[in-house]
Design a protein around this motif. Structure first.
Motif, mmCIF file in Angstrom:
data_model
loop_
_atom_site.group_PDB
_atom_site.id
_atom_site.type_symbol
_atom_site.label_atom_id
_atom_site.label_comp_id
_atom_site.label_asym_id
_atom_site.label_seq_id
_atom_site.Cartn_x
_atom_site.Cartn_y
_atom_site.Cartn_z
ATOM 1 N N ARG A 86 0.834 -1.201 0.000
ATOM 2 C CA ARG A 86 0.000 0.000 0.000
ATOM 3 C C ARG A 86 0.869 1.252 0.000
ATOM 4 O O ARG A 86 2.011 1.219 0.432
ATOM 5 N N THR A 87 0.298 2.345 -0.457
ATOM 6 C CA THR A 87 0.990 3.625 -0.444
ATOM 7 C C THR A 87 0.974 4.170 0.987
ATOM 8 O O THR A 87 -0.081 4.207 1.622
ATOM 9 N N ALA A 88 2.157 4.525 1.483
ATOM 10 C CA ALA A 88 2.278 5.057 2.842
ATOM 11 C C ALA A 88 3.668 5.643 3.014
ATOM 12 O O ALA A 88 4.563 5.404 2.192
ATOM 13 N N ASN A 90 19.826 8.845 -2.765
ATOM 14 C CA ASN A 90 19.869 8.036 -3.983
ATOM 15 C C ASN A 90 20.019 8.877 -5.249
ATOM 16 O O ASN A 90 20.337 8.356 -6.314
ATOM 17 N N GLY A 91 19.775 10.191 -5.137
ATOM 18 C CA GLY A 91 19.988 11.075 -6.276
ATOM 19 C C GLY A 91 18.901 11.045 -7.326
ATOM 20 O O GLY A 91 19.142 11.434 -8.478
ATOM 21 N N GLN A 92 17.703 10.596 -6.966
ATOM 22 C CA GLN A 92 16.589 10.568 -7.907
ATOM 23 C C GLN A 92 15.332 11.074 -7.221
ATOM 24 O O GLN A 92 15.138 10.861 -6.013
ATOM 25 N N HIS A 93 14.477 11.692 -8.007
ATOM 26 C CA HIS A 93 13.199 12.175 -7.487
ATOM 27 C C HIS A 93 12.320 10.976 -7.123
ATOM 28 O O HIS A 93 12.288 9.979 -7.834
ATOM 29 N N VAL A 94 11.615 11.076 -6.008
ATOM 30 C CA VAL A 94 10.683 10.041 -5.565
ATOM 31 C C VAL A 94 9.270 10.509 -5.854
ATOM 32 O O VAL A 94 8.881 11.607 -5.457
ATOM 33 N N THR A 95 8.500 9.687 -6.565
ATOM 34 C CA THR A 95 7.115 10.049 -6.871
ATOM 35 C C THR A 95 6.100 9.232 -6.078
ATOM 36 O O THR A 95 4.941 9.634 -5.985
ATOM 37 N N GLU A 96 6.539 8.107 -5.523
ATOM 38 C CA GLU A 96 5.618 7.272 -4.758
ATOM 39 C C GLU A 96 6.411 6.423 -3.768
ATOM 40 O O GLU A 96 7.516 5.987 -4.059
ATOM 41 N N PRO A 125 10.079 8.727 -11.103
ATOM 42 C CA PRO A 125 9.007 9.281 -11.944
ATOM 43 C C PRO A 125 8.501 8.358 -13.056
ATOM 44 O O PRO A 125 7.325 8.412 -13.406
ATOM 45 N N ASP A 126 9.348 7.495 -13.612
ATOM 46 C CA ASP A 126 8.873 6.607 -14.684
ATOM 47 C C ASP A 126 8.158 5.363 -14.142
ATOM 48 O O ASP A 126 7.791 4.477 -14.894
#
Length: 174
Positions: free
Chosen positions: A48-50, A64-70, A87-88
């Motif tokens: 689940r998303t949390a 980690n050097g990357q954008h987190v989207t979820e 993002p992908d």
């Protein structure tokens, strides 16, 4: 010749019923290796998303050097595993925490970063384990007593996974 052709299906049928013969030189799985992996908890799955209880989205992005989207977590309680997505939609980072039996904690670390093939890891102080490249990046896994922290990153630099492991460990209340 005709008799051989008529008997061939019967021979195949009977051959399938006989116990398998041991091929000389073929190693049999040792009881200790089979039981050690069989006794480990299953790999966690995103449920689940949390929010991750050990690492914020901002900390994951910085380390980690990357954008987190979820961010998703597993249903494991009281220590869910955390899954950070880019993002992908691809998985970029996972943080697995185990607290229980010391032998299980050590075995989980050895499964993730086997002692025989990985580089030794000893950060933070008092934690022991290993790190090594994986198919998708790198894994950093350490244990201390009954606790284990295993971080997988899609980045090749082990310092990123080590930084995440140290952040997660500092957030644990053991």
């Amino acid at each position: 010749m005709r008799r051989i052709l008529l008997l061939a299906p019967a021979l195949v049928l009977f051959a399938g019923c006989s116990p398998a013969a041991q091929v000389p030189g073929t190693p049999q799985p040792s009881p200790s290796s089979a039981s050690s992996s069989a006794g480990l908890p299953p790999d966690p799955q995103p449920a689940r998303t949390a929010e991750c209880p050990y690492l914020s989205e901002a900390q994951a992005e910085d380390a980690n050097g990357q954008h987190v989207t979820e961010v998703k977590v597993s249903d494991d309680q009281p220590h869910p595993a955390c899954f950070f997505y880019r993002p992908d939609g691809g998985l970029q980072l996972t943080v697995r925490v185990y607290v229980g039996e010391s032998a299980t904690a050590t075995a989980l670390v050895d499964k993730a970063a086997p002692v025989d093939t990985s580089n030794p890891a000893s950060e933070p102080a008092g934690w022991k384990g290993g790190y090594q490249p994986s198919d998708d990046g790198v894994v950093y896994a350490v244990a201390k007593g009954p606790a284990a922290v295993i971080v997988s990153s899609n980045q090749k630099q082990s310092i990123k996974a080590r930084t995440v492991a140290k952040e997660a460990i500092s957030a644990l209340k053991l």
